[in-house]
Design an enzyme around this catalytic site. Structure first.
Site, short mmCIF file in Angstrom:
data_model
loop_
_atom_site.label_atom_id
_atom_site.label_comp_id
_atom_site.label_asym_id
_atom_site.label_seq_id
_atom_site.Cartn_x
_atom_site.Cartn_y
_atom_site.Cartn_z
N CYS A 2 56.24 -22.05 -8.25
CA CYS A 2 57.16 -21.48 -9.24
C CYS A 2 58.10 -22.56 -9.77
O CYS A 2 58.55 -23.43 -9.02
CB CYS A 2 58.03 -20.35 -8.69
SG CYS A 2 57.10 -18.96 -8.06
N ARG A 27 53.85 -25.88 -11.93
CA ARG A 27 54.28 -25.35 -10.64
C ARG A 27 53.78 -23.92 -10.42
O ARG A 27 53.90 -23.37 -9.32
CB ARG A 27 55.81 -25.37 -10.55
CG ARG A 27 56.39 -26.75 -10.67
CD ARG A 27 57.88 -26.70 -10.51
NE ARG A 27 58.25 -26.37 -9.15
CZ ARG A 27 58.57 -27.24 -8.22
NH1 ARG A 27 58.60 -28.52 -8.49
NH2 ARG A 27 58.90 -26.84 -7.00
N TRP A 74 54.12 -18.44 -9.63
CA TRP A 74 52.87 -18.47 -8.86
C TRP A 74 53.04 -17.34 -7.84
O TRP A 74 53.86 -17.43 -6.92
CB TRP A 74 52.69 -19.81 -8.16
CG TRP A 74 51.36 -19.97 -7.49
CD1 TRP A 74 50.20 -20.40 -8.06
CD2 TRP A 74 51.04 -19.69 -6.13
NE1 TRP A 74 49.18 -20.40 -7.13
CE2 TRP A 74 49.67 -19.97 -5.93
CE3 TRP A 74 51.78 -19.22 -5.03
CZ2 TRP A 74 49.03 -19.82 -4.71
CZ3 TRP A 74 51.13 -19.06 -3.82
CH2 TRP A 74 49.77 -19.36 -3.67
N ASN A 98 62.32 -19.22 -6.29
CA ASN A 98 61.13 -19.95 -5.86
C ASN A 98 61.17 -19.97 -4.34
O ASN A 98 62.16 -20.38 -3.76
CB ASN A 98 61.18 -21.37 -6.43
CG ASN A 98 60.12 -22.27 -5.83
OD1 ASN A 98 59.09 -21.80 -5.35
ND2 ASN A 98 60.37 -23.57 -5.84
N GLY A 99 60.12 -19.50 -3.69
CA GLY A 99 60.08 -19.48 -2.23
C GLY A 99 59.60 -18.13 -1.73
O GLY A 99 59.01 -17.35 -2.48
N GLU A 477 37.38 -36.56 -1.39
CA GLU A 477 38.31 -36.41 -2.52
C GLU A 477 37.55 -36.09 -3.81
O GLU A 477 37.95 -35.22 -4.58
CB GLU A 477 39.16 -37.69 -2.66
CG GLU A 477 40.05 -37.77 -3.88
CD GLU A 477 41.01 -36.61 -4.03
OE1 GLU A 477 41.19 -35.84 -3.09
OE2 GLU A 477 41.56 -36.47 -5.15
N LYS A 481 38.07 -32.75 -6.08
CA LYS A 481 38.38 -32.84 -7.51
C LYS A 481 37.42 -31.98 -8.33
O LYS A 481 37.81 -31.22 -9.19
CB LYS A 481 38.27 -34.31 -7.93
CG LYS A 481 39.22 -34.84 -8.92
CD LYS A 481 40.57 -35.24 -8.41
CE LYS A 481 41.30 -34.18 -7.64
NZ LYS A 481 42.43 -34.63 -6.89
N GLU A 484 38.07 -28.19 -7.75
CA GLU A 484 39.28 -27.59 -8.30
C GLU A 484 39.30 -27.54 -9.82
O GLU A 484 39.84 -26.59 -10.39
CB GLU A 484 40.56 -28.21 -7.73
CG GLU A 484 40.94 -29.57 -8.21
CD GLU A 484 42.25 -30.07 -7.59
OE1 GLU A 484 43.18 -29.29 -7.36
OE2 GLU A 484 42.34 -31.29 -7.35
N HIS A 500 21.89 -32.60 10.71
CA HIS A 500 22.35 -31.67 11.74
C HIS A 500 22.60 -30.28 11.17
O HIS A 500 23.31 -29.48 11.78
CB HIS A 500 23.61 -32.24 12.43
CG HIS A 500 23.33 -33.55 13.08
ND1 HIS A 500 22.61 -33.66 14.24
CD2 HIS A 500 23.60 -34.83 12.70
CE1 HIS A 500 22.47 -34.94 14.57
NE2 HIS A 500 23.06 -35.67 13.64
N LYS A 600 50.87 -26.96 -8.82
CA LYS A 600 51.02 -28.38 -8.51
C LYS A 600 51.81 -28.62 -7.21
O LYS A 600 51.52 -29.54 -6.47
CB LYS A 600 51.73 -29.07 -9.68
CG LYS A 600 51.90 -30.56 -9.54
CD LYS A 600 50.63 -31.29 -9.83
CE LYS A 600 50.74 -32.78 -9.66
NZ LYS A 600 49.43 -33.39 -9.44
#
Ligand code: M6R
Length: 605
Positions: A2, A27, A74, A98-99, A477, A481, A484, A500, A600
Site C-alpha cells: 500500500c 506498492r 494491496w 498501510n500494514g 532468479e 523473473k 512474475e 532425481h 513492490k
C-alpha cells in the site's frame, strides 16, 4: 505494501496526490482513493482499480481542497472492491493505512462496532477507535489509539475540525515527510516526494507527526516535542520517469551499467575495495566464523551468488536463508555469525524481523539496501547502499545486479582483511569487477537478438532452466523473473538434480534454457543438456563467446555471452535472462511493471 500520501499547502491537493499515487502505485494497485478536507467538510473519492480509474472519477467531480490524503491498496483484509478501498471514514475521522491490525476483531468487540462498519477492513476499525478517543485533541486521540493496536501500521488521518492539518503515526510500516514550497507532504517512500524536494525525514516509530501549510511538528507519545532528523535524497528526479521506454522494467534493465558503476566506483580506492565511507571495520570480516544472508525473492537470489563467491574465495561457511522462513527454523546465529541482510526497498518485513532477531542474538550485521534511511538500513549495524536509483518496476533488475556488485566488493575486502590474496590476484579481481558495466553494455546492445530468442518460449506453458553452481543460482532468479512478469510456469533446476525426478516432465518440445559459463562444470553441464535433448527438449543455450561446442548437438538457439573471468559471468548472463522475461511479457501484451497480485514493497508477513 500500500502507498500512502498526504499533502497540505498552497497547491492543488488532488492533483498533487494523484500524481504521487501514480509514483507509489508499485506498492499496491488493487484500488485507489483520496480524501480532501475543505472548510470542515471531507470528501472521499475511491474505487477498485488503478490510479487512472481514480483520475477519471476525479475528472467527473473535481472536488476542491488544499489538504488531503491518498492511498493505493494491496488488499489484505477484505476483497478488492470500492467499499474496501481507502480512505475510510468514521464520524469525524478519515484515515488511510498501510500494514495489518492483528487485533481488529478484538477492537470490534471491545468498542461495540458490530454492524456499524461499512467495509471488511481492519483500517475502518482504527478510524472508529480514533473517533472514540477524539475530544478535540488529535495528539491525545492518536496516542490513545496506537496503544490499543497490535500489528504494523502507517496511519495518515484527517480530523474534520482540524483545518489544513494531516496527522500521522506509525509502527514498522514506513512514513517519510517533507516540507515543500508552500506546504508539507508525507508518503510511504521518497519516490513521491523527490519531484518536490530532496530534503525529507523518516517519521520515527510511535511518534505523532502533524503537517500544516506552515510546516511539520513531531511529538513523542508522551506529548513532548522532538527535533526532526533531516536527510537528503540523492535520487535524481529525472530518473523517476520512463524516459521514453514503454515500461520501467526495460528502462531499469538498460540503466544497469550506470547503476553498477555508481555502486562500485565510490568503493574502490587505489584499486582496492574500500568500505571506509560506511565505517565497516575489517575486524568484522576477520572475526566472523560463518555468514548468514537473510533476504527474500530476488535479494535472496543475490545472496546465493554471494554464498558461492565467499565460500569459494574465502573458505568460510555461508547460509542463505529465506527471511520469511528464518524464524520458523530455530535459527542458530551468534556473535561469530556475520549477518548480511539484503533488500532493495529496505522495508521487507520478514527481512527486517529476521535481522532484528539476529541482532538480539549478538550477531554483527551489514545490510545491503537501495533506499536510503529505510528500516532495514537503520536496524543494521552497518549499511552499504546500492546506488541503483529508484526501482519502480515490481520485477527487480538493477537492484539485483547492484546487490551482486556489493557482494563482489565485500568478498574482495574480506579476502584483503584476511590476507588471503596476493597483490596480483586482488588487482586482477578488481579490474574484472570494473569491467562489468562495459560488458553489460555489450549485452544490452544485442537486445533485439535477445528479443528474438524470447520468441522461442513466448507460447510455452512450462519452461525449465538448468545449470550448475553459479549458473544454477542465476537461473533461480531468471526463473522468478519469467514467472512474475510473463505468468509462464517455470522452474530452475540444478542440472544434476534432474535425474532425481524432474526429468519426468521433459517431453517432446519442452523448452529448456541452459546456462553454461563455468569452465570447471562445462562438460557435466553439457552432458546434462544431452539428457534433456534425448527426451525431445528444445534447448536455448547461453554460453561464453568462442566456447567450442561439439558437432552434432542440436540447439534451438545459442546466445554467446561476452567473456569474463568465470566468477563474473553471472553479470552478463543475468542481463540476458532479465531481457528474455521482459520481452516475453511485452509480447504477451501484459502490464510488465505491475504483474497481477504483486506489490513492490512487502510489508506484511
Ligand atoms: O525490497 P526487497 O528487496 O526486500 O524485496 C524482496 C522481494 O520481495 C523482491 O525481490 C521480489 O522477489 C521481486 N518482485 C522480484 O522481482
Amino acid at each position: 505494501m500500500c502507498g500512502i500520501i498526504g499533502y497540505t499547502g498552497k497547491g492543488k491537493a488532488a492533483q498533487i496526490m494523484l500524481d504521487a499515487l501514480e509514483l507509489l502505485e508499485y506498492r499496491g494497485y488493487d484500488s485507489a482513493g483520496i480524501a480532501l478536507l475543505n472548510q470542515g467538510h471531507t470528501q472521499i473519492l475511491k474505487s477498485a482499480g488503478r490510479v487512472k480509474d481514480l483520475r477519471k472519477l476525479y475528472a467527473g467531480q473535481k472536488p476542491d481542497g488544499q489538504c488531503g490524503i491518498g492511498h493505493t491498496r494491496w488488499a489484505t483484509h477484505g476483497g478488492v472492491c470500492d467499499k474496501n478501498a481507502h480512505p475510510h471514514r468514521f464520524g469525524r475521522i478519515t484515515l488511510i493505512h498501510n500494514g495489518i491490525i492483528e487485533n481488529y476483531r478484538e477492537l470490534i468487540e471491545k468498542y461495540h462496532l458490530q454492524g456499524k462498519l461499512e467495509s471488511e477492513t481492519d483500517t475502518e476499525v482504527v478510524a472508529a477507535v480514533v473517533e472514540r478517543f477524539y475530544t478535540g485533541d488529535p495528539y491525545s486521540a492518536l496516542r490513545r489509539t496506537v496503544l490499543k493496536l497490535k500489528g504494523t501500521f502507517a496511519l495518515a488521518v484527517l480530523f474534520d475540525d482540524q483545518p489544513d492539518k494531516i496527522f500521522a503515526v506509525r509502527n514498522v510500516s514506513p512514513i517519510v515527510a517533507a516540507v515543500t514550497d508552500g506546504g508539507a507532504m508525507l508518503s510511504s517512500d521518497v519516490a513521491a516526494i523527490v519531484p518536490y524536494t530532496q530534503d525529507y525525514f523518516v517519521v520515527p516509530e510511535f511518534h505523532v507527526v502533524s503537517l500544516s501549510p506552515e510546516g511539520i511538528e513531531l511529538f513523542d507519545l508522551s506529548g513532548d516535542r522532538e527535533e526532526i532528523e533531516w536527510m537528503k535524497a540523492d535520487w535524481d528526479v529525472g530518473k523517476s520517469g520512463k524516459e521514453g521506454y514503454p515500461f520501467y522494467m526495460e528502462k531499469e534493465i538498460m540503466e544497469q551499467p550506470d547503476a553498477v558503476r555508481e555502486t562500485i566506483l565510490p568503493r574502490i580506492r587505489n584499486g582496492k575495495p574500500d568500505f571506509s565511507q560506511e565505517g565497516i571495520p575489517d575486524e568484522m570480516f576477520v572475526d566472523c566464523k560463518r555468514i548468514c544472508v537473510i533476504a527474500c525473492g530476488t535479494a535472496m537470489h543475490a545472496g546465493l551468488v554471494g554464498k558461492s563467491l565467499i565460500q569459494a574465495m574465502i573458505g568460510i561457511h555461508v547460509d542463505v536463508v529465506m527471511a520469511s522462513e528464518f524464524m520458523y527454523n530455530d535459527p542458530v546465529v551468534d556473535k561469530e555469525t556475520l549477518v548480511i541482510a539484503i533488500s532493495q526497498s529496505g522495508e521487507t518485513i520478514d527481512t527486517l524481523e529476521a535481522l532484528k532477531f539476529a541482532r538480539k542474538c549478538g550477531s554483527p550485521s551489514i545490510s545491503i539496501v537501495n533506499v536510503k534511511g529505510a528500516s532495514i538500513a537503520r536496524a543494521s549495524e552497518y549499511v552499504v547502499y546500492t546506488n541503483a536509483g529508484p526501482e519502480i518496476a515490481v520485477a527487480s533488475t538493477k537492484a539485483y545486479t547492484t546487490q551482486l556488485a556489493v557482494l563482489y566488493l565485500l568478498t574482495a575486502r574480506m579476502a584483503m582483511a584476511r590476507n588471503l590474496w596476493d597483490e596480483k590476484k586482488l588487482t586482477g579481481y578488481m579490474q574484472e569487477l570494473s569491467r562489468v558495466p562495459e560488458v553489460m553494455e555489450q549485452v544490452l546492445k544485442t537486445k533485439e537478438e535477445i528479443h528474438r530468442l524470447a520468441g522461442v518460449i513466448l507460447n510455452a506453458k512450462d519452461v525449465f532452466m538448468i545449470g550448475r553452481g553459479l549458473d544454477y543460482s542465476i537461473l533461480l532468479e531468471g526463473s522468478l523473473k519469467l514467472k512474475e512478469v510473463s505468468y509462464i510456469h517455470s522452474e530452475a533446476y540444478a542440472s544434476g538434480e534432474l535425474k532425481h525426478g524432474t526429468i519426468a516432465l521433459i517431453t517432446e518440445d519442452t523448452p529448456v534454457i541452459a546456462v553454461v559459463t563455468q569452465d570447471k562444470l562445462k562438460s557435466k553441464e553439457l552432458s546434462n543438456i544431452r539428457e534433456v535433448q534425448s527426451r525431445g527438449a528444445r534447448v536455448l543455450l547461453l554460453i561464453k563467446e568462442n566456447e567450442a561446442l561439439e558437432e552434432g548437438q542440436e540447439w534451438s538457439c545459442v546466445y554467446r555471452l561476452p567473456k569474463m573471468e568465470d566468477s563474473f559471468m553471472v553479470m552478463p548472463a543475468s542481463v540476458v535472462l532479465q531481457l528474455i522475461a521482459y520481452y516475453v511479457s511485452l509480447d504477451k501484451g501484459l502490464d510488465v511493471d505491475k504483474p497481477r497480485n504483486l506489490a513492490k514493497v512487502v510489508t506484511v508477513e
